[in-house]
Write an enzyme that holds these catalytic residues in place. Structure first.
Site, PDB file in Angstrom:
ATOM      1  N   GLU A 178      52.138  49.562  49.073  1.00 51.41           N
ATOM      2  CA  GLU A 178      50.806  49.092  49.486  1.00 51.41           C
ATOM      3  C   GLU A 178      51.000  48.245  50.751  1.00 51.41           C
ATOM      4  OE1 GLU A 178      48.946  46.548  46.547  1.00 51.41           O
ATOM      5  OE2 GLU A 178      46.965  47.273  47.075  1.00 51.41           O
ATOM      6  N   CYS A 190      42.523  46.365  48.359  1.00 48.31           N
ATOM      7  CA  CYS A 190      43.145  47.221  47.345  1.00 48.31           C
ATOM      8  C   CYS A 190      42.677  48.666  47.534  1.00 48.31           C
ATOM      9  CB  CYS A 190      42.790  46.738  45.956  1.00 48.31           C
ATOM     10  SG  CYS A 190      41.021  46.496  45.761  1.00 48.31           S
ATOM     11  N   GLU A 216      42.267  44.601  37.344  1.00 46.64           N
ATOM     12  CA  GLU A 216      41.995  45.280  38.621  1.00 46.64           C
ATOM     13  C   GLU A 216      43.245  45.089  39.460  1.00 46.64           C
ATOM     14  OE1 GLU A 216      39.399  47.040  39.440  1.00 46.64           O
ATOM     15  OE2 GLU A 216      38.040  46.541  37.809  1.00 46.64           O
ATOM     16  N   TRP A 276      43.710  36.599  46.969  1.00 45.33           N
ATOM     17  CA  TRP A 276      43.266  35.945  48.208  1.00 45.33           C
ATOM     18  C   TRP A 276      42.532  36.905  49.143  1.00 45.33           C
ATOM     19  CZ3 TRP A 276      45.461  38.977  51.766  1.00 45.33           C
ATOM     20  CH2 TRP A 276      46.682  39.582  51.445  1.00 45.33           C
TER      21      TRP A 276
HETATM   22  P1  NAD Z   1      49.061  38.527  43.152  1.00 44.91           P
HETATM   23  O1  NAD Z   1      49.211  39.392  41.961  1.00 44.91           O
HETATM   24  O2  NAD Z   1      50.267  37.958  43.765  1.00 44.91           O
HETATM   25  O3  NAD Z   1      48.137  37.273  42.785  1.00 44.91           O
HETATM   26  C1  NAD Z   1      46.863  37.435  42.215  1.00 44.91           C
HETATM   27  C2  NAD Z   1      46.510  36.172  41.454  1.00 44.91           C
HETATM   28  O4  NAD Z   1      47.417  36.016  40.377  1.00 44.91           O
HETATM   29  C3  NAD Z   1      46.601  34.892  42.264  1.00 44.91           C
HETATM   30  O5  NAD Z   1      45.588  34.005  41.849  1.00 44.91           O
HETATM   31  C4  NAD Z   1      47.964  34.352  41.881  1.00 44.91           C
HETATM   32  O6  NAD Z   1      48.079  32.957  42.038  1.00 44.91           O
HETATM   33  C5  NAD Z   1      48.025  34.736  40.429  1.00 44.91           C
HETATM   34  N1  NAD Z   1      49.381  34.867  39.899  1.00 44.91           N
HETATM   35  C6  NAD Z   1      50.532  35.118  40.565  1.00 44.91           C
HETATM   36  N2  NAD Z   1      51.568  35.169  39.696  1.00 44.91           N
HETATM   37  C7  NAD Z   1      51.046  34.945  38.468  1.00 44.91           C
HETATM   38  C8  NAD Z   1      51.608  34.886  37.166  1.00 44.91           C
HETATM   39  N3  NAD Z   1      52.911  35.064  36.937  1.00 44.91           N
HETATM   40  N4  NAD Z   1      50.787  34.655  36.125  1.00 44.91           N
HETATM   41  C9  NAD Z   1      49.460  34.488  36.312  1.00 44.91           C
HETATM   42  N5  NAD Z   1      48.869  34.527  37.529  1.00 44.91           N
HETATM   43  C10 NAD Z   1      49.665  34.768  38.597  1.00 44.91           C
HETATM   44  O7  NAD Z   1      48.177  39.344  44.187  1.00 44.91           O
HETATM   45  P2  NAD Z   1      47.694  38.911  45.649  1.00 44.91           P
HETATM   46  O8  NAD Z   1      48.854  39.008  46.564  1.00 44.91           O
HETATM   47  O9  NAD Z   1      46.927  37.638  45.599  1.00 44.91           O
HETATM   48  O10 NAD Z   1      46.623  40.052  45.956  1.00 44.91           O
HETATM   49  C11 NAD Z   1      46.960  41.284  46.433  1.00 44.91           C
HETATM   50  C12 NAD Z   1      47.007  42.315  45.329  1.00 44.91           C
HETATM   51  O11 NAD Z   1      45.770  42.337  44.629  1.00 44.91           O
HETATM   52  C13 NAD Z   1      47.196  43.723  45.859  1.00 44.91           C
HETATM   53  O12 NAD Z   1      48.110  44.415  45.067  1.00 44.91           O
HETATM   54  C14 NAD Z   1      45.803  44.340  45.721  1.00 44.91           C
HETATM   55  O13 NAD Z   1      45.797  45.730  45.620  1.00 44.91           O
HETATM   56  C15 NAD Z   1      45.320  43.682  44.493  1.00 44.91           C
HETATM   57  N6  NAD Z   1      43.851  43.741  44.446  1.00 44.91           N
HETATM   58  C16 NAD Z   1      43.271  44.594  43.560  1.00 44.91           C
HETATM   59  C17 NAD Z   1      41.883  44.698  43.525  1.00 44.91           C
HETATM   60  C18 NAD Z   1      41.200  45.617  42.568  1.00 44.91           C
HETATM   61  O14 NAD Z   1      39.998  45.454  42.401  1.00 44.91           O
HETATM   62  N7  NAD Z   1      41.872  46.560  41.949  1.00 44.91           N
HETATM   63  C19 NAD Z   1      41.108  43.930  44.384  1.00 44.91           C
HETATM   64  C20 NAD Z   1      41.741  43.061  45.277  1.00 44.91           C
HETATM   65  C21 NAD Z   1      43.129  42.981  45.289  1.00 44.91           C
END
Ligand code: NAD
Length: 490
Positions: A395, A299, A265, A165
């Site tokens: 984080e 991130c 990522e 998000w």
């Molecule tokens: P999250 O891992 O909770 O969710 C990411 C996505 O995965 C969402 O679409 C969510 O609905 C889905 N998801 C959740 N549980 C799942 C499961 N069991 N199986 C499959 N899909 C699932 O992360 P978030 O809170 O949305 O985002 C924040 C995180 O993303 C932070 O840790 C941030 O560092 C990371 N991030 C990394 C990058 C990068 O390029 N390395 C970029 C942006 C964000």
């Protein structure tokens, strides 16, 4: 250019509504069992709209559509795919304010952050429009002279794209654009908090000429079991995931079962080191961007500040003044610098981290309070933070700066590398010294004397538990291509 008055409802289709349905096989539709979930504006807690929930049969339909569309899409001329991507870039350029407004409403971010993300996000369509016509191959004689070694690259197949998000547009275009350029078909699964930006972009792709079935949009709730099920489907050959390390690990296990190619990522815990001899003006400007861009929900956000003793007090004083001067408030009021966090849960998580930091000995120099209305948290500066304390290991994902003081550069480098993450690092200092430290930092990306690195032309990604693979650059398209070696008798 299409513009909207601040606060106006973004017009989408002829019925003036936001897209809040699934997109499968070229058609917008409600979920098969009619369920919906609310999309909330975190700046005041109001419900913007109710978004369709994808059932298992909707997810199956999305895979079937992508599978059916794959042969024809893979066979299109690269130039044709390139021109569709270029049109998507142009539509988004024309509608950039509509695009930004949707992000502000469902994500809560400040207007300048939304405009910055819109500019970054649409650039992936332009970049990969250019990469689509430059897919590399190889042709050489074998050492024994008996055959020609012909290496071609082919699209990997149906790809599942899962996005977070925090950058609801850019994290999606960084996957959609290279997948389309490569000739893959795909299913986009945006975060539950921010499906409207994803739906808007899918509409843009349809208008740009993407054929039916090539891009599909699903939002299953709960997500985990639905995705696990989809990864078992033999047609799904690629998972490209951006999100937390915790979820990424789980998905890697699932990919192992069907040997699905996975690009990851994941989370970060970026150190920011201010070396002795750093130019304080440069360091403070850069550090402010590194910390506060996107309200700290990045991130790549600088999460652990290590400031040399010789500069520490002046840095803290001046950085604190800059934080105090930031205007916090609704993103639709365009002069605000800091918007809301994405949800009340995220705001409370940040508040808990600050409370724990204080319990562990940190001092609040600036801010330190959540808002009473909306999911806001004040720009905050903590000093006296210990390396290895809870906030230093976690984080933060919010507007909180946690400063550790150091005396010895080797110690700072050791501490900076003392983490399971390796996405991003920042160094400020005299250039030669800063470059030396940059070489020693275990991170996929290092910024030297600047606060932002993201660029569609540069490889984005992390080491250690921050990820696998790279997005953007010429590498990004390779994640969606598979090499094929053809031997031809010489
Ligand atoms: P999250 O891992 O909770 O969710 C990411 C996505 O995965 C969402 O679409 C969510 O609905 C889905 N998801 C959740 N549980 C799942 C499961 N069991 N199986 C499959 N899909 C699932 O992360 P978030 O809170 O949305 O985002 C924040 C995180 O993303 C932070 O840790 C941030 O560092 C990371 N991030 C990394 C990058 C990068 O390029 N390395 C970029 C942006 C964000």
């Amino acid at each position: 250019m299409t513009t909207l008055a601040p606060g106006a409802t973004a017009p989408r289709r002829s019925d003036q509504s936001l897209f809040a349905d699934l997109y499968i096989d070229g058609a917008w539709r409600a979920g098969s069992d009619g369920r919906r979930f609310p999309v909330v504006d975190p700046s005041d807690g109001s419900t913007i709209t109710e978004f369709a929930i994808a059932s298992d049969s909707d997810c199956d339909a999305a895979i079937a559509a992508a599978e059916a569309a794959f042969p024809a899409w893979a066979a299109t001329a690269p130039r044709e795919r390139s021109e569709i991507l270029r049109r998507a870039y142009e539509i988004l350029t024309d509608e950039v304010e509509i695009f930004a407004e949707i992000m502000v409403r469902e994500n809560g971010k400040a207007w300048p952050d939304a405009m910055g993300e819109a500019a970054y996000a649409k650039e992936f369509f332009r970049w990969f429009a250019e990469e689509a016509v430059r897919i590399p191959g190889d042709y050489r004689l074998s050492p024994a002279g008996d055959k020609r070694i012909v290496v071609t690259r082919q699209p990997i197949g149906v790809s599942l794209l899962i996005t977070p998000w925090n950058f609801p547009a850019a994290m999606a275009t960084r996957k959609l654009a290279p997948a389309l350029a490569a000739g893959c078909t795909m299913i986009l699964k945006p975060a539950r908090e921010t499906p409207l930006t994803a739906a808007y972009m899918v509409d843009v792709l349809e208008r740009a000429g993407v054929p039916r079935g090539v891009v599909n949009l699903i939002t299953p709730v709960p997500t985990g079991p639905a995705i696990a099920r989809m990864l078992q489907h033999p047609a799904v050959r690629k998972l490209s995931f951006t999100g937390s390390t915790e979820v990424g690990r789980e998905l890697l296990h699932q990919c192992a079962d069907t040997v699905v190619s996975a690009s990851m990522e994941l989370g970060g815990n970026a150190p920011l080191i201010v070396l002795p001899g750093a130019d304080l003006d440069v360091a403070i400007d850069g550090a402010l961007l590194a910390k506060m861009r996107n309200g700290g929900s990045a991130c790549t956000a600088a999460n652990r500040f290590y400031v040399h003793s010789s500069l520490h007090d002046r840095f803290v004083q001046r950085f604190g003044e800059r934080l105090s001067a930031l205007r916090m408030g609704k993103g639709l009021e365009r002069t605000n610098d800091l918007g809301a966090l994405v949800s009340f849960a995220e705001r409370d998580k940040v508040a808990d981290l600050v409370a724990t930091a204080v319990d562990e000995g940190a001092e609040v120099a600036v801010g330190g309070k959540p808002s009473e209305v909306g999911a806001f948290y004040e720009p905050t500066l903590l000093t006296g933070v210990a390396h290895g304390s809870t906030i230093n290991r976690t984080e933060i994902f919010g507007p909180v700066t946690a400063v550790v003081r150091f005396d010895d550069v080797d110690d700072a480098v050791r501490q900076a590398n003392d983490t399971i993450f390796g996405l991003m690092a920042y160094v400020f200092g005299e250039e030669r010294a800063a470059m030396q430290v940059a070489q020693r930092l275990d991170a996929g990306m290092v910024a030297v004397n600047r606060g932002v690195v993201s660029d569609p032309a540069a490889p984005f990604g992390g080491t250690k538990q921050s990820g696998l693979g790279r997005e953007g650059s010429s590498e990004g398209i390779l994640e969606f291509l598979e090499e094929k070696y053809i031997a031809v008798t010489a």
